[in-house]
Design a protein around this motif. Structure first.
Motif, PDB file in Angstrom:
ATOM      1  N   LEU A  32       0.849  -1.187   0.000  1.00 24.82           N
ATOM      2  CA  LEU A  32       0.000   0.000   0.000  1.00 24.82           C
ATOM      3  C   LEU A  32       0.887   1.239   0.000  1.00 24.82           C
ATOM      4  O   LEU A  32       1.663   1.470   0.932  1.00 24.82           O
ATOM      5  N   LYS A  33       0.797   2.045  -1.031  1.00 28.31           N
ATOM      6  CA  LYS A  33       1.583   3.275  -1.118  1.00 28.31           C
ATOM      7  C   LYS A  33       0.945   4.323  -0.224  1.00 28.31           C
ATOM      8  O   LYS A  33      -0.232   4.658  -0.385  1.00 28.31           O
ATOM      9  N   LEU A  34       1.705   4.836   0.731  1.00 32.27           N
ATOM     10  CA  LEU A  34       1.158   5.751   1.721  1.00 32.27           C
ATOM     11  C   LEU A  34       1.520   7.195   1.397  1.00 32.27           C
ATOM     12  O   LEU A  34       2.648   7.503   1.015  1.00 32.27           O
ATOM     13  N   ASP A  35       0.544   8.055   1.578  1.00 34.42           N
ATOM     14  CA  ASP A  35       0.765   9.495   1.507  1.00 34.42           C
ATOM     15  C   ASP A  35       1.003   9.962   2.935  1.00 34.42           C
ATOM     16  O   ASP A  35       0.059  10.170   3.703  1.00 34.42           O
ATOM     17  N   LEU A  36       2.271  10.117   3.309  1.00 36.91           N
ATOM     18  CA  LEU A  36       2.614  10.469   4.684  1.00 36.91           C
ATOM     19  C   LEU A  36       2.146  11.877   5.035  1.00 36.91           C
ATOM     20  O   LEU A  36       1.816  12.162   6.189  1.00 36.91           O
ATOM     21  N   ASP A  37       2.120  12.771   4.046  1.00 34.89           N
ATOM     22  CA  ASP A  37       1.634  14.131   4.296  1.00 34.89           C
ATOM     23  C   ASP A  37       0.153  14.120   4.664  1.00 34.89           C
ATOM     24  O   ASP A  37      -0.291  14.904   5.512  1.00 34.89           O
ATOM     25  N   ALA A  38      -0.602  13.241   4.024  1.00 34.09           N
ATOM     26  CA  ALA A  38      -2.030  13.135   4.321  1.00 34.09           C
ATOM     27  C   ALA A  38      -2.255  12.632   5.743  1.00 34.09           C
ATOM     28  O   ALA A  38      -3.193  13.061   6.427  1.00 34.09           O
ATOM     29  N   ILE A  39      -1.393  11.727   6.205  1.00 33.83           N
ATOM     30  CA  ILE A  39      -1.483  11.222   7.578  1.00 33.83           C
ATOM     31  C   ILE A  39      -1.217  12.348   8.569  1.00 33.83           C
ATOM     32  O   ILE A  39      -1.949  12.534   9.541  1.00 33.83           O
ATOM     33  N   GLN A  40      -0.172  13.147   8.286  1.00 34.51           N
ATOM     34  CA  GLN A  40       0.149  14.265   9.169  1.00 34.51           C
ATOM     35  C   GLN A  40      -0.956  15.308   9.161  1.00 34.51           C
ATOM     36  O   GLN A  40      -1.257  15.919  10.199  1.00 34.51           O
ATOM     37  N   LEU A  41      -1.586  15.507   8.015  1.00 32.78           N
ATOM     38  CA  LEU A  41      -2.685  16.468   7.934  1.00 32.78           C
ATOM     39  C   LEU A  41      -3.838  16.069   8.851  1.00 32.78           C
ATOM     40  O   LEU A  41      -4.455  16.923   9.506  1.00 32.78           O
ATOM     41  N   GLU A  71      10.403   2.544   1.530  1.00 33.48           N
ATOM     42  CA  GLU A  71      10.306   3.258   0.255  1.00 33.48           C
ATOM     43  C   GLU A  71       8.879   3.717  -0.030  1.00 33.48           C
ATOM     44  O   GLU A  71       8.373   3.660  -1.146  1.00 33.48           O
ATOM     45  N   GLY A  72       8.218   4.159   1.048  1.00 31.65           N
ATOM     46  CA  GLY A  72       6.893   4.748   0.918  1.00 31.65           C
ATOM     47  C   GLY A  72       5.742   3.765   0.839  1.00 31.65           C
ATOM     48  O   GLY A  72       4.586   4.167   0.683  1.00 31.65           O
ATOM     49  N   LYS A  73       6.036   2.457   0.944  1.00 34.63           N
ATOM     50  CA  LYS A  73       4.990   1.448   0.854  1.00 34.63           C
ATOM     51  C   LYS A  73       4.996   0.547   2.099  1.00 34.63           C
ATOM     52  O   LYS A  73       6.042   0.327   2.705  1.00 34.63           O
ATOM     53  N   THR A  74       3.823   0.024   2.424  1.00 34.34           N
ATOM     54  CA  THR A  74       3.737  -0.910   3.542  1.00 34.34           C
ATOM     55  C   THR A  74       4.380  -2.234   3.148  1.00 34.34           C
ATOM     56  O   THR A  74       4.311  -2.658   1.990  1.00 34.34           O
ATOM     57  N   THR A  75       5.013  -2.885   4.115  1.00 34.51           N
ATOM     58  CA  THR A  75       5.713  -4.146   3.845  1.00 34.51           C
ATOM     59  C   THR A  75       4.906  -5.368   4.272  1.00 34.51           C
ATOM     60  O   THR A  75       5.300  -6.501   3.974  1.00 34.51           O
ATOM     61  N   GLY A  76       3.817  -5.155   4.981  1.00 35.95           N
ATOM     62  CA  GLY A  76       3.051  -6.268   5.537  1.00 35.95           C
ATOM     63  C   GLY A  76       3.435  -6.559   6.974  1.00 35.95           C
ATOM     64  O   GLY A  76       2.732  -7.284   7.673  1.00 35.95           O
ATOM     65  N   ALA A  77       4.562  -5.999   7.413  1.00 35.07           N
ATOM     66  CA  ALA A  77       5.006  -6.141   8.799  1.00 35.07           C
ATOM     67  C   ALA A  77       4.260  -5.138   9.671  1.00 35.07           C
ATOM     68  O   ALA A  77       3.669  -4.173   9.160  1.00 35.07           O
ATOM     69  N   PRO A  78       4.267  -5.339  10.987  1.00 34.08           N
ATOM     70  CA  PRO A  78       3.612  -4.372  11.868  1.00 34.08           C
ATOM     71  C   PRO A  78       4.155  -2.961  11.652  1.00 34.08           C
ATOM     72  O   PRO A  78       5.371  -2.760  11.535  1.00 34.08           O
ATOM     73  N   ILE A  79       3.255  -2.000  11.606  1.00 33.16           N
ATOM     74  CA  ILE A  79       3.631  -0.595  11.433  1.00 33.16           C
ATOM     75  C   ILE A  79       3.701   0.041  12.820  1.00 33.16           C
ATOM     76  O   ILE A  79       2.679   0.242  13.478  1.00 33.16           O
ATOM     77  N   GLY A  80       4.913   0.329  13.264  1.00 31.01           N
ATOM     78  CA  GLY A  80       5.099   0.973  14.558  1.00 31.01           C
ATOM     79  C   GLY A  80       5.275   2.474  14.381  1.00 31.01           C
ATOM     80  O   GLY A  80       5.917   2.921  13.436  1.00 31.01           O
TER      81      GLY A  80
END
Length: 358
Positions: A32-41, A71-80
């Motif tokens: 899943l390609k994440l928009d990190l700016d959108a998360i911060q918003l 590299e901006g994408k989820t790996t399937g591992a836990p997201i800490g």
């Protein structure tokens, strides 16, 4: 429990005046390609100190991801992830070491655990919800076709004149243009003025958040003990200060006859009305989901109140520190986040149940 969800799962940690808060998201699909700016918003929408009608605690609320993203994408591992606390004023709460605040979790936490972190409410503080917003922002990106919009429906006795779906004429783009987050600009000014008046009086006020979910797929939810509306209710009632949840026609439906309330089906599969609120038999039917969430007045008021101390002695207590006179405007992104987490969980379950039908 410190964990929410079954397939898309969030576990959180931290206290209001500890060094940091944060969480671990488990079950998010890889790639899943994440928009990190959108998360911060989303975090910026919830953070304190954003207007004259919110607490003046100053927190940057910048999320730092520790794992599960490469590299901006989820790996399937836990997201800490973690969010640092930088503007604690713990001395403002020293008077609470022996005394219990009325309508707070102080008394119940002390009796249940035999100890408590009295600084800002510790684990019971709404500061905890910042972690929920981070997870909810990722859940939104997992479900990009679904549009989740929450807004202020009422503050005290000041309310939008019509209920959804009759509010279709409201301008949702107006929500983020005023500090109250009301889609009616004129009503927003009235609400803001009232909140400021309440704050000057050293008091607080509650209100109602309405949430609308558009572009819903059909089939999310389970028919018996894991109904979609039941889980949405659980999610909303987990939010600090929430006292009520109703979806669809809610309590107003009790005043109608079945011939008036039934949502008649059209050949397209849509319904002519939507008193069901987009959910029938515990399962989404493709219509918009809409519900109301009732928030009580903030329990900390800047007035003297009677209470008891740890010895059971009657004492007088006065509110200190920095607090919201009304939590409703800052609760908007929290309601959206918990909605997204609930839908993401059901969406993943739906993928598992229908994997052989693809």
């Amino acid at each position: 429990m410190n964990t929410f969800g079954t397939f898309f799962k969030l576990t959180t940690f931290g206290e209001s005046h500890g060094p940091t808060i944060g969480g671990i998201i488990d079950g998010c699909p890889a790639g899943l390609k994440l928009d990190l700016d959108a998360i911060q918003l989303e975090l910026n929408r919830r953070k304190p100190g954003q207007s004259a009608i919110t607490t003046q605690r100053k927190e940057a609320d910048e999320v730092k991801f520790l794992s599960g993203i490469f590299e901006g994408k989820t790996t399937g591992a836990p997201i800490g992830f973690q969010i640092e606390n930088s503007d604690q004023k713990s001395k403002d709460y020293s008077h609470l070491k022996e005394n219990f605040r009325p309508s707070h979790a102080d008394f119940t936490y002390q009796k249940k655990y035999g100890t408590r972190d009295y600084r800002g409410g510790g684990r019971a503080s709404a500061r905890e919800t910042a972690s929920w917003v981070v997870a909810g922002a990722i859940a939104k990106q997992l479900l990009p076709e679904i549009k989740i919009t929450a807004f202020t429906r009422s503050i005290g006795g000041i309310s939008l004149k019509k209920d959804y779906p009759e509010t279709s004429g409201l301008d949702f783009s107006e929500i983020e243009q005023n500090p109250v987050r009301c889609p009616d600009a004129e009503m927003a000014l009235e609400m803001e003025k009232y909140i400021k008046q309440i704050r000057k009086e050293g008091d607080t006020v509650g209100g109602i958040v309405q949430c609308v979910v558009q572009n819903m797929p059909i089939g999310l939810g389970e028919p018996i003990f894991n109904k979609l509306h039941a889980q949405l209710g659980k999610a909303m009632l987990s939010i600090n200060a929430v006292k009520g949840f109703e979806y669809g026609s809610g309590f107003s439906g009790t005043k109608m006859k079945g011939s008036e309330h039934n949502d008649l089906l059209e050949t397209s599969g849509k319904t002519k009305t939507n008193f069901s609120g987009g959910i029938q038999g515990g399962i989404s039917n493709g219509m918009d989901i809409y519900f109301n969430v009732a928030f009580k007045p903030v329990a900390t008021i800047m007035q003297n109140q009677e209470t008891i101390d740890r010895k059971g002695k009657q004492v007088e207590i006065a509110g200190k520190g920095r607090h919201d006179p009304c939590v409703v405007p800052r609760a908007i992104p929290i309601v959206e986040a918990m909605t997204a987490l609930t839908l993401a969980d059901f969406w993943l379950l739906h993928q598992i149940q229908n994997r052989n039908n693809k």
